[in-house]
Design a protein around this motif. Structure first.
Motif, PDB file in Angstrom:
ATOM      1  N   LYS A 195       1.044  -1.174   0.101  1.00 18.96           N
ATOM      2  CA  LYS A 195      -0.112   0.005  -0.200  1.00 18.96           C
ATOM      3  C   LYS A 195       0.826   1.142   0.092  1.00 18.96           C
TER       4      LYS A 195
ATOM      5  N   ILE B 155       1.556   5.267   0.736  1.00 20.14           N
ATOM      6  CA  ILE B 155       1.056   6.169   1.796  1.00 20.14           C
ATOM      7  C   ILE B 155       1.327   7.513   1.451  1.00 20.14           C
TER       8      ILE B 155
ATOM      9  N   ILE C 101      -3.552   5.372   3.122  1.00 22.17           N
ATOM     10  CA  ILE C 101      -2.875   4.451   2.981  1.00 22.17           C
ATOM     11  C   ILE C 101      -3.910   3.209   2.129  1.00 22.17           C
TER      12      ILE C 101
ATOM     13  N   ILE D  33       4.025   0.349   1.942  1.00 25.16           N
ATOM     14  CA  ILE D  33       4.356  -0.540   3.131  1.00 25.16           C
ATOM     15  C   ILE D  33       3.536  -1.991   2.789  1.00 25.16           C
TER      16      ILE D  33
ATOM     17  N   LYS E 193       1.825  -4.297   4.934  1.00 17.88           N
ATOM     18  CA  LYS E 193       0.972  -4.547   5.966  1.00 17.88           C
ATOM     19  C   LYS E 193      -0.448  -4.527   5.740  1.00 17.88           C
TER      20      LYS E 193
ATOM     21  N   TYR F 217      -4.515  -3.987   6.961  1.00 17.32           N
ATOM     22  CA  TYR F 217      -5.311  -3.030   7.464  1.00 17.32           C
ATOM     23  C   TYR F 217      -5.519  -3.344   8.820  1.00 17.32           C
TER      24      TYR F 217
ATOM     25  N   ASP G  56      -3.255  -4.925  10.633  1.00 16.54           N
ATOM     26  CA  ASP G  56      -1.943  -4.484  11.298  1.00 16.54           C
ATOM     27  C   ASP G  56      -1.720  -3.063  11.674  1.00 16.54           C
ATOM     28  N   LEU G  57      -2.139  -2.518  10.228  1.00 17.56           N
ATOM     29  CA  LEU G  57      -2.035  -0.838  10.573  1.00 17.56           C
ATOM     30  C   LEU G  57      -3.060  -0.141  11.576  1.00 17.56           C
ATOM     31  N   ASN G  58      -4.471  -0.644  11.609  1.00 14.87           N
ATOM     32  CA  ASN G  58      -5.145  -0.511  12.576  1.00 14.87           C
ATOM     33  C   ASN G  58      -4.835  -0.463  13.954  1.00 14.87           C
TER      34      ASN G  58
ATOM     35  N   ILE H 131      -1.439  -0.706  14.767  1.00 16.47           N
ATOM     36  CA  ILE H 131      -0.472   0.256  15.265  1.00 16.47           C
ATOM     37  C   ILE H 131      -1.064   1.752  15.343  1.00 16.47           C
ATOM     38  N   VAL H 132      -2.084   2.145  14.674  1.00 13.17           N
ATOM     39  CA  VAL H 132      -2.596   3.388  14.796  1.00 13.17           C
ATOM     40  C   VAL H 132      -3.541   3.531  16.037  1.00 13.17           C
TER      41      VAL H 132
END
Length: 84
Positions: A4, A6, A34, A68, A70, A72, A74-76, A78-79
């Motif tokens: 993805k 960014i 993203i 990146i 990753k 979504y 995993d990203l969520n 992290i965020v």
């Protein structure tokens, strides 16, 4: 997982930005795009994840940051951790 890209999206908050941007100032809102999800922060809501093109503001600029690999989820995670 797919890669993805960014981007930092910069939106105009007011029509006067058409004039103010020429002297280096204005009223703006930023989000992180993203893939096809936009990560938006609001002081009372925290971080919200929305589909692309949800915003009714004028997009001033979109700046590529990085790519990146990753999911979504995993990203969520992290965020969400960063928003605590």
């Amino acid at each position: 997982m797919t890669i993805k890209e960014i981007y930092l999206n910069i939106y105009d908050l007011h029509k006067s930005n058409n004039y103010f941007c020429h002297i280096g100032c204005g009223f703006y809102h930023t989000t992180l795009l993203i893939g096809n999800k936009e990560f938006d922060y609001g002081p009372s809501l925290g971080i919200e994840v929305k589909d692309l093109d949800y915003c009714d503001l004028n997009l001033r600029d979109s700046i590529y940051l990085l790519s990146i690999d990753k999911s979504y989820t995993d990203l969520n995670n992290i965020v969400t951790f960063l928003d605590q």
